[in-house]
Design a protein around this motif. Structure first.
Motif: not given
Length: 250
Positions: A102-106, A184-187, A218-219
């Motif tokens: 649900s977030n880039a940290g995960q 993190e930036d990618t996700y 997307f990426w």
């Protein structure tokens, strides 16, 4: 006579001690050489993974498997427009077997600490095909490079980080820090586009151009060009360290 015998015994003991010293020194040198060679191999793995990430993100259509999947997707976008008159909705969604985040940290935590990692494929709504589920295109090859890189970092930290610091202080932390930011930036970008995009084939000159557009949408994120340049420079530093370490192992 007793003195001569004593001197002879001491001389023999001294010879044995020197021989033992030479033996253990040779064993120590052999162990050190093996450690340096193993470290060089792991650095080579890191360099190849970073080069693979950079190449994929800069030129996705030069990667054969990825290029084929993007071609399949864009051809289906064309077919959808031809059969329905509408623009197809394309999304980046969690692939089967991938971990939903649900977030880039995960996402970053899964790469660093999980048994699996988040893979996102492109999907196209199936309204015109007669299939019950959406069409899926496996375009997350770059995620394999990222996952392998973090696994190699784990091994390097456990076995050789101290040795690496002798030859290139701060290199390990530099690799980890830059990759953490990149992931993190990618996700963050992927998750910010979870609603997908309606793709108009008429806005593109050919399917290859359309495929690059979809991948970049997307990426890619603001600042990715600079981060890819930093990764390329990091790859060069890894190779320099690897060369120095191999020279020291001779």
């Amino acid at each position: 006579m007793a003195l001569l015998e004593t001197l002879s015994v001491l001389s023999g003991v001294g010879g044995l001690s020197f021989g033992a010293y030479q033996y253990y020194r040779a064993k120590s040198d052999e162990k050190r050489k093996q450690e340096l060679n193993d470290l060089a191999d792991e650095l080579n793995d890191l360099r190849r993974d970073i080069d693979g990430i950079v190449e994929t993100f800069q030129s996705p259509t030069t990667k054969v498997d990825l290029s084929h999947q993007l071609d399949y997707c864009t051809k289906d976008v064309l077919a959808y427009k031809h059969e329905t008159g509408d623009n197809a909705l394309v999304k980046a969604e969690k692939s089967n077997g991938g971990e939903k985040v649900s977030n880039a940290g995960q996402a970053l935590d899964l790469y660093k600490n999980g048994d699996t990692y988040p893979r996102y494929h492109l999907t196209l709504e199936s309204g015109y095909t007669g299939y019950e589920s959406n069409l899926v295109y496996a375009v997350s090859d770059h995620a394999v490079y990222i996952n392998h890189l973090y696994k190699t970092l784990d091994k390097l930290q456990e076995r050789h980080k101290g040795t690496l610091e002798e030859f290139s202080p701060g290199l390990y932390d530099g690799i980890e820090g830059l990759m953490d930011d990149f992931v993190e930036d990618t996700y963050t970008n992927i998750l910010s586009h979870r609603d997908g995009i309606k793709v108009n084939p008429d806005s593109h000159n050919n399917i290859e151009e359309m495929g690059r557009f979809l991948f970049f949408y997307f990426w890619h994120y603001e600042g990715i060009t600079k981060e890819l340049e930093s990764l390329s420079q990091l790859s060069d530093k890894i190779e320099e360290a690897r060369t120095t370490i191999l020279q020291a192992s001779y």
